[in-house]
Design a protein around this motif. Structure first.
Motif, PDB file in Angstrom:
ATOM      1  N   SER A 254       0.708  -0.734  -0.362  1.00  0.00           N
ATOM      2  CA  SER A 254      -0.115  -0.354  -0.014  1.00  0.00           C
ATOM      3  C   SER A 254       0.374   1.821  -0.024  1.00  0.00           C
TER       4      SER A 254
ATOM      5  N   PRO B  17      -8.977   2.406   1.332  1.00  0.00           N
ATOM      6  CA  PRO B  17      -6.898   1.997   0.927  1.00  0.00           C
ATOM      7  C   PRO B  17      -6.564   2.353   0.221  1.00  0.00           C
TER       8      PRO B  17
ATOM      9  N   THR C 111       0.966  -5.242   2.332  1.00  0.00           N
ATOM     10  CA  THR C 111       0.337  -5.422   3.018  1.00  0.00           C
ATOM     11  C   THR C 111      -0.826  -6.747   2.030  1.00  0.00           C
ATOM     12  N   ASP C 112      -2.221  -6.734   3.061  1.00  0.00           N
ATOM     13  CA  ASP C 112      -2.849  -8.045   1.928  1.00  0.00           C
ATOM     14  C   ASP C 112      -3.661  -7.873   1.152  1.00  0.00           C
TER      15      ASP C 112
ATOM     16  N   VAL D 279      -7.295  -6.492   2.658  1.00  0.00           N
ATOM     17  CA  VAL D 279      -6.967  -4.466   2.926  1.00  0.00           C
ATOM     18  C   VAL D 279      -8.013  -3.901   2.782  1.00  0.00           C
TER      19      VAL D 279
END
Length: 266
Positions: free
Chosen positions: A66, A203, A250-251, A254
């Motif tokens: 991100s 996000p 990040t994943d 999110v």
């Protein structure tokens, strides 16, 4: 077009750091960007949130970062009007004209539309006309020049990470005091526009590796992206071209609020 020089410089800097030849290219729309990534024509991809959701559901994204700006890895959407105009609240938007960015733009369409739906004001019945102008710049200029009455763009609230539809204790008239960043600032004075609503947090854009990245470069690329703040040249280029200060691993989970907003918006 005005980013061409920065793209060339970033391509050279990445090539030098990774010992390979990389070219940084731009696409004119979210749709063409998504198509390029899905065709496997990008080893790295900088993707707006909704475009990332489409790509990740197609199995394209691998290692995901991100992008962080000054106030974190989230931002908000604002529905805004001219500060010197007659519209001062959402009720006054009835029968007015609105400009959106595009149907995959979180700040420029999906999240402000979701806010309006949740407040019982569906855009299709609230506005007399809706235009999609393909960039935040064009939306701001359309509002500034009176071509439309309202528009949507991104903002960032100071220290806000959750859901400030309206920051506690604040009314639309003094929302400006809560902003760290507004999407109209490059084109007009920050005080020239008034935000009528601010969405829940969105996000940030994703920078991800794809299957087109050679295996031999994978770990070096991940390490490089993790160390951008310690590399002054790369940090300057990413900030200038993409307004990002750093990248945080990040994943895909999110981005679940984005997927939900896309579904709600139809």
């Amino acid at each position: 077009d005005d980013g061409a020089k920065l793209r060339r410089e970033l391509g050279r800097a990445l090539s030098e750091a990774l010992g390979a030849s990389l070219e940084v290219v731009a696409e004119a729309s979210s749709a063409s960007l998504s198509e390029r990534v899905m065709r496997g024509e990008a080893a790295l991809a900088w993707l707006p949130p909704a475009t990332f959701v489409r790509a990740s559901e197609g199995g394209t994204g691998e290692r995901v970062f991100s992008s962080e700006r000054a106030y974190g890895a989230r931002y908000q959407a604002a529905l805004f009007v001219r500060a010197d105009g007659p519209v001062t609240d959402l009720d006054a938007l009835a029968g007015k004209r609105v400009a959106w960015v595009d149907r995959d733009s979180c700040a420029g369409y999906l999240f402000p539309k979701l806010e309006l739906l949740e407040r019982g004001r569906p855009p299709d019945s609230l506005f007399v006309s809706q235009r999609f102008l393909e960039s935040h710049m064009r939306v701001v200029r359309a509002v500034r020049d009176g071509e439309v009455d309202a528009g949507a763009t991104f903002v960032q609230l100071r220290g806000a990470e959750s859901r400030p539809s309206r920051p506690p204790g604040r009314e639309p008239a003094d929302l400006a005091q809560a902003f760290a960043l507004v999407g109209w600032a490059p084109f007009v004075s920050p005080a020239a526009m008034r935000a009528l609503l601010v969405s829940r947090a969105i996000p940030a854009d994703a920078l991800c590796t794809t299957g087109a990245l050679p295996d031999s470069m994978r770990e070096a690329t991940v390490a490089l992206l993790s160390s951008v703040p310690e590399r002054p040249k790369l940090a300057r280029l990413f900030r200038g071209l993409m307004n990002a200060d750093r990248f945080v691993p990040t994943d895909t989970a999110v981005y679940e609020p984005v997927r939900r907003a896309m579904l709600e918006a139809g």
